[in-house]
Design an enzyme around this catalytic site. Structure first.
Site, mmCIF file in Angstrom:
data_model
loop_
_atom_site.group_PDB
_atom_site.id
_atom_site.type_symbol
_atom_site.label_atom_id
_atom_site.label_comp_id
_atom_site.label_asym_id
_atom_site.label_seq_id
_atom_site.Cartn_x
_atom_site.Cartn_y
_atom_site.Cartn_z
ATOM 1 N N ASP A 127 41.812 44.239 32.551
ATOM 2 C CA ASP A 127 41.770 45.023 31.049
ATOM 3 C C ASP A 127 42.251 46.629 31.333
ATOM 4 O O ASP A 127 42.088 47.495 30.508
ATOM 5 C CB ASP A 127 40.153 45.227 31.106
ATOM 6 C CG ASP A 127 39.277 45.988 32.109
ATOM 7 O OD1 ASP A 127 39.859 46.301 33.286
ATOM 8 O OD2 ASP A 127 38.207 46.186 31.924
ATOM 9 N N ASP A 160 35.029 38.941 32.747
ATOM 10 C CA ASP A 160 33.806 39.753 33.167
ATOM 11 C C ASP A 160 33.093 40.302 32.045
ATOM 12 O O ASP A 160 32.436 41.411 32.303
ATOM 13 C CB ASP A 160 34.056 40.783 34.325
ATOM 14 C CG ASP A 160 33.008 41.289 34.998
ATOM 15 O OD1 ASP A 160 31.802 40.749 35.155
ATOM 16 O OD2 ASP A 160 33.110 42.641 35.569
ATOM 17 N N ALA A 188 26.663 47.897 39.481
ATOM 18 C CA ALA A 188 25.755 47.936 38.660
ATOM 19 C C ALA A 188 24.796 46.923 38.590
ATOM 20 O O ALA A 188 23.678 47.117 37.736
ATOM 21 C CB ALA A 188 26.455 47.450 36.998
ATOM 22 N N HIS A 228 39.101 48.373 35.271
ATOM 23 C CA HIS A 228 38.730 47.745 36.623
ATOM 24 C C HIS A 228 39.726 47.950 37.699
ATOM 25 O O HIS A 228 39.295 48.437 38.754
ATOM 26 C CB HIS A 228 38.142 46.340 36.513
ATOM 27 C CG HIS A 228 37.103 46.177 35.666
ATOM 28 N ND1 HIS A 228 36.878 46.304 34.354
ATOM 29 C CD2 HIS A 228 35.755 45.775 36.432
ATOM 30 C CE1 HIS A 228 35.622 45.815 33.965
ATOM 31 N NE2 HIS A 228 34.975 45.744 35.205
ATOM 32 N N HIS A 249 36.021 39.240 41.377
ATOM 33 C CA HIS A 249 36.809 40.308 40.755
ATOM 34 C C HIS A 249 37.623 41.291 41.979
ATOM 35 O O HIS A 249 36.941 42.369 42.511
ATOM 36 C CB HIS A 249 35.979 41.289 39.811
ATOM 37 C CG HIS A 249 34.500 41.324 40.225
ATOM 38 N ND1 HIS A 249 34.275 41.943 41.620
ATOM 39 C CD2 HIS A 249 33.379 41.533 39.654
ATOM 40 C CE1 HIS A 249 32.863 42.337 41.664
ATOM 41 N NE2 HIS A 249 32.438 41.763 40.427
#
Length: 404
Positions: free
Chosen positions: A265, A294, A157, A268, A233
């Site tokens: 979560d 994040d 993103a 991801h 991540h």
């Protein structure tokens, strides 16, 4: 997420029958009048001290006691994205610090995602002014720069127009006069074939994390040899694990001095892959991994559509996506990841707690010229404590702050 009240008039507090990550059997924590952990001792230890009227004894009946969480990757909260900081909204940092404290976080690195150099330096300037004069709440430990030195193919993103080549000259331009504020920088190591940038960043005391990268295992291994000690991540914005080319993540998993950030979560990374990573990285208290949120600017706000740089993101059930469906982040607090790992049955309570409390402290304290000293739960540390309760009947893990 409530507060368990400690007697503010008690000069000394003994917390007894506590489980503590990293300690065997039940412990007692002796807290002095300055709110400092004086000792952590096994239950049954004979204490040689006279009885005192100002002593409060708190029996936690086998619950877990830990420090608060440390979030090394959080992009904003309460509607403010950290790259949008400027003097007029700097007051929001205190509100965010208090909010994060209330959701169990002791310290955090405001994370600046890829944007213009002007935006980066404006945000760094605001945080630099705040750092020496912080009030109550979660402490700002410095800044995490996630970009702009990222691989175009793995930018996710991050806006492509602001990506920069990875050279010492460009790093100096981005950091400006604020290198002392930056504690972690995420970069794609394959963008620097000279191998000069990572040692330069390390000389400034900045921890280097690999991410948003197409690095092969060999390129990642070279970056680790040059001084990179973290991965941003894990699984996201990097090549998948492959049996012939393990890539960046494969090289990180087997490296003894590298720690990987993990978003738990359920979006991801699937719980199955999380379990594989936990098993592959296992050592006592999962020292090769640490949890991050994040979280994006809508953290603490209801689901809806929110501005994100020049674009918009839609938040549903704590997950944030761009209009084209690209996953841009989450709006779940750090400790939800702890609860998820236990709820999914892929991590025991002790290890899950350690992943958000002890492990991030270890990751950020990797030796550099300006390493942040954040020891785990030991004597001589402030007693900013969480109490965790596992309900065997409901299979739920809950927590509360212990406070005066």
């Amino acid at each position: 997420m409530t507060k368990a009240t400690l007697n503010p008039n008690a000069k000394n507090i003994d917390i007894i029958n506590a489980r503590v990550p990293g300690y065997k059997d039940l412990q007692m924590l002796l807290i002095g009048q300055e709110g400092i952990i004086e000792q952590i001792l096994p239950m049954g230890t004979v204490l040689k001290r006279p009885p005192a009227d100002d002593l409060q004894v708190v029996d936690v009946a086998g619950d877990w006691i830990s420090l608060g969480g440390v979030d090394l990757q959080i992009n904003g909260a309460l509607g403010l994205a950290f790259p949008d900081l400027h003097p007029e909204n700097a007051y929001m940092l205190q509100k965010i610090s208090q909010f994060l404290w209330d959701v169990g976080v002791d310290g955090f690195l405001p994370t600046l995602v890829t944007t213009s150099v002007e935006n980066i330096q404006r945000s760094l300037a605001v945080i630099a002014d705040i750092l020496p004069n912080q009030q109550a709440g979660a402490k700002i430990l410095g800044v995490h720069l996630e970009g702009p030195f990222l691989n175009f193919q793995k930018r996710g993103a991050h806006p492509a127009e602001y990506l920069l080549p990875l050279t010492i000259a460009e790093v100096k331009r981005v950091l400006g006069n604020y290198a002392h504020v930056v504690k972690v920088i995420t970069l794609a190591p394959e963008l620097d074939p000279t191998g000069e940038v990572i040692p330069y960043l390390r000389s400034l005391g900045i921890t280097v994390s690999l991410g948003h990268s197409q690095a092969t295992a060999a390129e990642a291994q070279r970056a680790f040899e040059l001084g990179a000690t973290m991965v941003t991540h894990a699984f996201n914005a990097m090549p998948s694990l492959h049996h012939r080319e393990p890539g960046l993540l494969g090289a990180a998993i087997i490296h003894p001095n590298v720690m990987c950030g993990l978003i738990a979560d359920g979006e991801h990374v699937s719980p199955t892959m999380l379990q594989i990573l936990l098993r592959a990285s296992y050592s006592p208290f999962s020292q090769g991994l640490f949890l991050v949120s994040d979280a994006l600017a809508p953290l603490g706000l209801p689901d809806g559509v929110y501005p994100w740089d020049s674009r918009q993101i839609e938040v549903k059930n704590g997950k944030a996506r761009l209009p084209d469906g690209t996953l841009s982040g989450t709006t779940l607090p750090l400790l939800v990841g702890v609860q998820n790992l236990v709820k999914w049955g892929i991590c025991d309570v002790e290890n899950a707690i350690a992943l958000a409390t002890n492990a991030p402290r270890e990751a950020i304290a990797k030796p550099t010229a300006r390493a942040i000293a954040l020891p785990g739960i030991t004597a001589n540390q402030p007693a900013n404590l969480l109490r965790w309760h596992w309900d065997e009947a409901t299979k739920e893990l809950t927590w509360q702050r212990l406070s005066g």
